[in-house]
Scaffold this motif. Sequence first.
Motif, PDB file in Angstrom:
ATOM      1  N   UNK A 305     -37.974  77.004  -1.058  1.00 19.33           N
ATOM      2  CA  UNK A 305     -38.616  75.784  -0.584  1.00 19.33           C
ATOM      3  C   UNK A 305     -38.548  75.684   0.939  1.00 19.33           C
ATOM      4  N   UNK A 306     -37.492  76.226   1.535  1.00 17.49           N
ATOM      5  CA  UNK A 306     -37.312  76.134   2.978  1.00 17.49           C
ATOM      6  C   UNK A 306     -38.021  77.285   3.669  1.00 17.49           C
ATOM      7  N   UNK A 307     -38.633  76.993   4.812  1.00 12.77           N
ATOM      8  CA  UNK A 307     -39.412  77.996   5.533  1.00 12.77           C
ATOM      9  C   UNK A 307     -38.543  79.161   5.993  1.00 12.77           C
ATOM     10  N   UNK A 308     -37.296  78.873   6.415  1.00 10.25           N
ATOM     11  CA  UNK A 308     -36.421  79.943   6.896  1.00 10.25           C
ATOM     12  C   UNK A 308     -36.158  80.964   5.802  1.00 10.25           C
ATOM     13  N   UNK A 309     -35.962  80.502   4.594  1.00  5.74           N
ATOM     14  CA  UNK A 309     -35.722  81.408   3.468  1.00  5.74           C
ATOM     15  C   UNK A 309     -36.953  82.253   3.178  1.00  5.74           C
ATOM     16  N   UNK A 310     -38.114  81.624   3.219  1.00 10.75           N
ATOM     17  CA  UNK A 310     -39.360  82.323   2.903  1.00 10.75           C
ATOM     18  C   UNK A 310     -39.677  83.380   3.948  1.00 10.75           C
TER      19      UNK A 310
END
Length: 364
Positions: A305-310
């Motif tokens: 859900x978080x951009x950093x993870x993606x």
Amino acid sequence: AMQKACRDSRDIRLAIEWGFTPANCLHLLALKCASVALAAEACFLGFRGEMEFPVMLMFVFFPFGIFGSLEPISDSAHVLGVIDEAMGQLDELKQDHFIDENGTDIPLTNYDIAFSDVSFGYDSRTILKGVSFRIPEHTTTAIVGPSGSGKTTICNLLARFYDVNSGSITVGGHDVREFTCDSLLSNMAMVFQNVYLFHDTIRANICFGKPDATEEEMIAAARAAQCHDFIMELPQGYDTMIGEGGDTLSGGQKQRLSIARAMLKDAPIIILDEATASVDPENEHLIQAALSELTRGKTIITIAHRLATIENADQILVVADGRIAECGTHQELLKKEGTYRRFIEARERAEGWQMMTHDGAAVQ
């Protein structure tokens, strides 16, 4: 969730009462009516002189005592009927087959994961339609998509909580249906948003995935998961009892305990359902540090859900309407005018919101 649990409990209790009460009331009514009828007949015969007065009194009072003693027998008969129905349902469950009854313990030499034309649905509702992808070992794969698109179902099928309707899922080159559930899950550790902890000690909760762990191994996992310090502040430390579901701990503490449990298991495949999505910002950096320790050198599948993870994922799977709509790296997918780009733009608007001050300046 609490309201749903109360409604479900109410419906179950009403179903039991409707199966028990009507017939039981009819039996009780019949006994009472019989008692009244005998007393009335005795009085009638006594007043006509056809029955002696002592005998009449006996027939007036005795039926209520005799039939009253039969009422518990009537109650028991109906309770036994309910129990018999429940036992019948349990017998039907015993006749069902275990999902892994034909499985074997298979040692793996690699942890590549592959979905091949997988379709799956609950009852008549189709969730996944012809899903195919490959996850090489020691890589991170992010799964993104709208709610209800099938992201969690993909993880559930990989862990073999359900069997596919068609197609196949392989881990290390072996179909998951070849494994016993224990041997398959021994290769996986899962951390979800909704953490479940048992009504037991913190020690038992952390060691759940590895019951034979030593004290040193357990403490090392707790330190790596950033939860050793708060555990030592509890009254009995690692022997502190926690409530059902961990309701005596905060959300961040429960999440870190679940990460410690996964670390101690030390499985080569990690499944994450964005562990920081519902955690307060004060705990988020601690959980991110714990997740970094957990996922080092592992094969990672994360519902992101978080951009950093993606953005940091080696591969991104975009799930839409039960299919893999797009697959690639962050930069590759951004170049396309597709679902992923629209998803990222929506996330950027959500995470990069601005608040205007009284003088018109924007504050991130």
